[in-house]
Design a protein around this motif. Structure first.
Motif, PDB file in Angstrom:
ATOM      1  N   CYS A 128      16.568  48.474  21.311  1.00 16.69           N
ATOM      2  CA  CYS A 128      17.182  47.362  20.564  1.00 16.69           C
ATOM      3  C   CYS A 128      17.946  47.920  19.360  1.00 16.69           C
ATOM      4  O   CYS A 128      17.633  48.992  18.846  1.00 16.69           O
ATOM      5  CB  CYS A 128      16.066  46.432  20.114  1.00 16.69           C
ATOM      6  N   THR A 154      17.703  47.107  16.421  1.00 13.63           N
ATOM      7  CA  THR A 154      16.809  47.286  15.266  1.00 13.63           C
ATOM      8  C   THR A 154      16.224  48.705  15.248  1.00 13.63           C
ATOM      9  O   THR A 154      15.989  49.275  14.180  1.00 13.63           O
ATOM     10  CB  THR A 154      15.698  46.213  15.292  1.00 13.63           C
ATOM     11  N   HIS A 167      10.023  48.614  20.334  1.00 14.02           N
ATOM     12  CA  HIS A 167       9.287  47.358  20.100  1.00 14.02           C
ATOM     13  C   HIS A 167       9.514  46.359  21.228  1.00 14.02           C
ATOM     14  O   HIS A 167       9.426  45.165  21.031  1.00 14.02           O
ATOM     15  CB  HIS A 167       9.673  46.771  18.736  1.00 14.02           C
ATOM     16  N   PHE A 216       6.639  41.345  18.350  1.00 13.15           N
ATOM     17  CA  PHE A 216       6.343  41.615  16.939  1.00 13.15           C
ATOM     18  C   PHE A 216       4.919  41.161  16.604  1.00 13.15           C
ATOM     19  O   PHE A 216       4.356  40.297  17.278  1.00 13.15           O
ATOM     20  CB  PHE A 216       7.364  40.890  16.045  1.00 13.15           C
ATOM     21  N   PHE A 218       4.963  39.885   7.268  1.00 14.16           N
ATOM     22  CA  PHE A 218       5.747  40.538   8.321  1.00 14.16           C
ATOM     23  C   PHE A 218       5.902  42.043   8.061  1.00 14.16           C
ATOM     24  O   PHE A 218       5.712  42.867   8.956  1.00 14.16           O
ATOM     25  CB  PHE A 218       7.134  39.887   8.459  1.00 14.16           C
ATOM     26  N   PHE A 221       6.551  47.209  14.745  1.00 16.33           N
ATOM     27  CA  PHE A 221       6.388  45.901  15.388  1.00 16.33           C
ATOM     28  C   PHE A 221       5.016  45.819  16.065  1.00 16.33           C
ATOM     29  O   PHE A 221       4.873  45.272  17.162  1.00 16.33           O
ATOM     30  CB  PHE A 221       7.489  45.643  16.415  1.00 16.33           C
ATOM     31  N   CYS A 281      12.111  40.502  22.429  1.00 20.16           N
ATOM     32  CA  CYS A 281      12.932  40.696  21.216  1.00 20.16           C
ATOM     33  C   CYS A 281      14.238  39.917  21.329  1.00 20.16           C
ATOM     34  O   CYS A 281      14.280  38.718  21.089  1.00 20.16           O
ATOM     35  CB  CYS A 281      13.144  42.163  20.902  1.00 20.16           C
ATOM     36  N   MET A 294      14.273  36.711  23.643  1.00 21.35           N
ATOM     37  CA  MET A 294      13.587  35.517  23.104  1.00 21.35           C
ATOM     38  C   MET A 294      14.324  35.014  21.868  1.00 21.35           C
ATOM     39  O   MET A 294      14.329  33.814  21.583  1.00 21.35           O
ATOM     40  CB  MET A 294      12.120  35.826  22.788  1.00 21.35           C
ATOM     41  N   THR A 295      14.979  35.914  21.132  1.00 17.98           N
ATOM     42  CA  THR A 295      15.705  35.489  19.928  1.00 17.98           C
ATOM     43  C   THR A 295      16.867  34.563  20.298  1.00 17.98           C
ATOM     44  O   THR A 295      17.030  33.488  19.719  1.00 17.98           O
ATOM     45  CB  THR A 295      16.225  36.725  19.160  1.00 17.98           C
ATOM     46  N   LEU A 315      15.031  33.545  12.753  1.00 24.22           N
ATOM     47  CA  LEU A 315      14.414  34.842  13.034  1.00 24.22           C
ATOM     48  C   LEU A 315      13.626  34.740  14.351  1.00 24.22           C
ATOM     49  O   LEU A 315      12.784  33.843  14.512  1.00 24.22           O
ATOM     50  CB  LEU A 315      13.480  35.202  11.878  1.00 24.22           C
ATOM     51  N   GLY A 316      13.961  35.658  15.243  1.00 27.18           N
ATOM     52  CA  GLY A 316      13.190  35.742  16.492  1.00 27.18           C
ATOM     53  C   GLY A 316      13.196  34.452  17.307  1.00 27.18           C
ATOM     54  O   GLY A 316      12.301  34.230  18.134  1.00 27.18           O
TER      55      GLY A 316
HETATM   56  C1  CXF Z   1      12.867  40.712  15.448  1.00 25.47           C
HETATM   57  C2  CXF Z   1      12.827  40.140  14.103  1.00 25.47           C
HETATM   58  C3  CXF Z   1      11.578  39.395  13.841  1.00 25.47           C
HETATM   59  C4  CXF Z   1      11.106  38.537  14.916  1.00 25.47           C
HETATM   60  C5  CXF Z   1      11.251  39.092  16.261  1.00 25.47           C
HETATM   61  C6  CXF Z   1      12.513  39.810  16.521  1.00 25.47           C
HETATM   62  N1  CXF Z   1      14.006  41.492  15.694  1.00 25.47           N
HETATM   63  C7  CXF Z   1      14.003  42.689  16.252  1.00 25.47           C
HETATM   64  O1  CXF Z   1      14.867  43.425  16.573  1.00 25.47           O
END
Ligand code: CXF
Ligand code: ZN
Length: 373
Positions: A42, A44, A63, A89, A109, A137, A173, A176-177, A314-315
């Protein structure tokens, strides 16, 4: 007894990830040891590598892990030994957000996910007996084995027993976001127009979810024509290249305004332009990583007068234990065909996998770490 494992160590962006020997710590009562089968890559992970996020280094990232539970602590209820699980997470379970099943906004978090160890500072991973930063995570799944927690593990439902774990790995990640932003956060209504700007994993998931919700039209915007083609395959009714006055084209297509605008770019000009295209009660949902110094400007009268909303998300407001099984069901029904985004790489090619994401050739790289028996 400590467990030996191999993990990809990130030491910043001046050197490649290196797969080395490590040891997992002993499990606490709420922890599980998972044999990792696969893990998605990802943005992130790259943001941490580039030190844009305050995660201590060197560190084991990853993650979007999926695997098989090998051992559980005495308090674990989410899975048992032998279960197939996906990970996401972590969250504390006892703050005002967790109390209302909104764990993506967990007050704890940072210590739960980004501190390099457990919230009390202890190590979940060691190298030659010394603490290695991990518990990223609540997992650190760029490894053959990971310690996860009761709250960030979801057992794969029996209905999905024939789906390979390597396909399910990335569900916790970006997928689902994007889907959660549409279905949970903005609660997109049937028949209303939506524009999705930026069609990486998050944007593509939003498009598939917008189709599930019955949004119409579903407009994809990006600079990459092959991604726009894929967005159309996944549900976009229109695709505009950002280089061709996409905002003007949206205005022409939907003169009454957008019910929803979903920004994955984090670019303030894009977000402000989208705000200007909203219909009354329209929502701009924002998930893109933005420059921390940036401020947004929008017209107060349009904001208040039309009941317009600007929503930080977020997420995808995902409550993991309910939402991930729901997404898996959508996948099984053919309504969430996220496998079209995935490109697989052997674990040893983690640096090539990262490169494929950065140069845009693969939307969602997934590392194959072990064979699923
Ligand atoms: C996350 C941020 C916090 C909630 C889940 C997804 N992002 C990760 O890349
Ligand atoms: Zn991620």
């Amino acid at each position: 007894m400590a467990t030996n494992a191999r993990a990809a160590i990130c030491r910043g962006n001046s050197e490649p990830f290196a797969i080395e020997d490590v040891e997992l710590a002993e499990l606490r009562p709420d922890e599980l040891r998972v044999k990792i089968i696969a893990c998605g890559v990802c943005h992130t992970d790259m943001a941490v590598r580039d030190q844009q996020l305050p995660v201590p280094m060197p560190v084991v990232l990853g993650h979007e892990g999926a695997g098989i539970v090998e051992e559980v602590g005495s308090d674990v209820t989410s899975a048992k030994v032998g279960d197939r699980v996906v990970m996401s997470f972590n969250s504390c379970g006892h703050c005002p957000s967790c109390d209302i099943d909104a764990p993506t906004y967990c007050y704890n978090f940072f210590p739960e996910n980004w501190s390099g160890g457990r919230p009390d500072g202890s190590a979940t991973l060691l190298q030659k007996g010394e603490k290695m930063n991990a518990n990223f995570f609540g997992q650190s799944s760029f490894a053959t084995h990971a310690i996860a927690h009761d709250r960030n593990v979801v057992k794969v439902p029996d209905s999905a027993k024939d789906l390979p774990l390597e396909r399910l790995a990335p569900i916790g990640c970006g997928l689902m976001t994007g889907a959660g932003a549409v279905l949970n956060s903005m609660k997109v209504r049937k028949g209303l127009p939506i524009a999705v700007v930026g069609v990486g994993t998050v944007g593509m998931a939003a498009i598939m979810a917008a189709k599930i919700a019955g949004a119409d039209p579903i407009i994809a915007v990006d600079m990459n024509d092959s991604r726009l083609e894929l967005a159309k395959e996944l549900g976009a009714t229109h695709a505009f290249n950002a280089k061709d006055d996409a905002m003007g084209q949206i205005k022409e297509l939907v003169p009454q305004g957008l019910g929803y605008a979903f920004d994955t770019t984090g670019i303030n000009k894009v977000i402000e332009d989208l705000f200007g295209l909203l219909a009354p009660m329209g929502i701009v949902g924002m998930v893109g990583a933005s420059d921390p110094s940036h401020m947004l400007k929008f017209n107060e009268a349009e904001f208040m007068g039309g009941g317009r909303r600007v929503m930080g998300i977020l997420g995808g407001d995902s409550d993991l234990k309910h939402f991930l099984p729901k997404l898996i069901e959508y996948h099984l029904n053919g309504q969430f065909p996220f496998d079209k985004l995935i490109g697989y790489f052997p674990f040893e090619e983690i640096n090539e996998a990262i490169e494929s994401s950065e140069n845009g050739t693969v939307v969602k790289p997934v590392l194959r770490i072990a064979e699923e028996a």
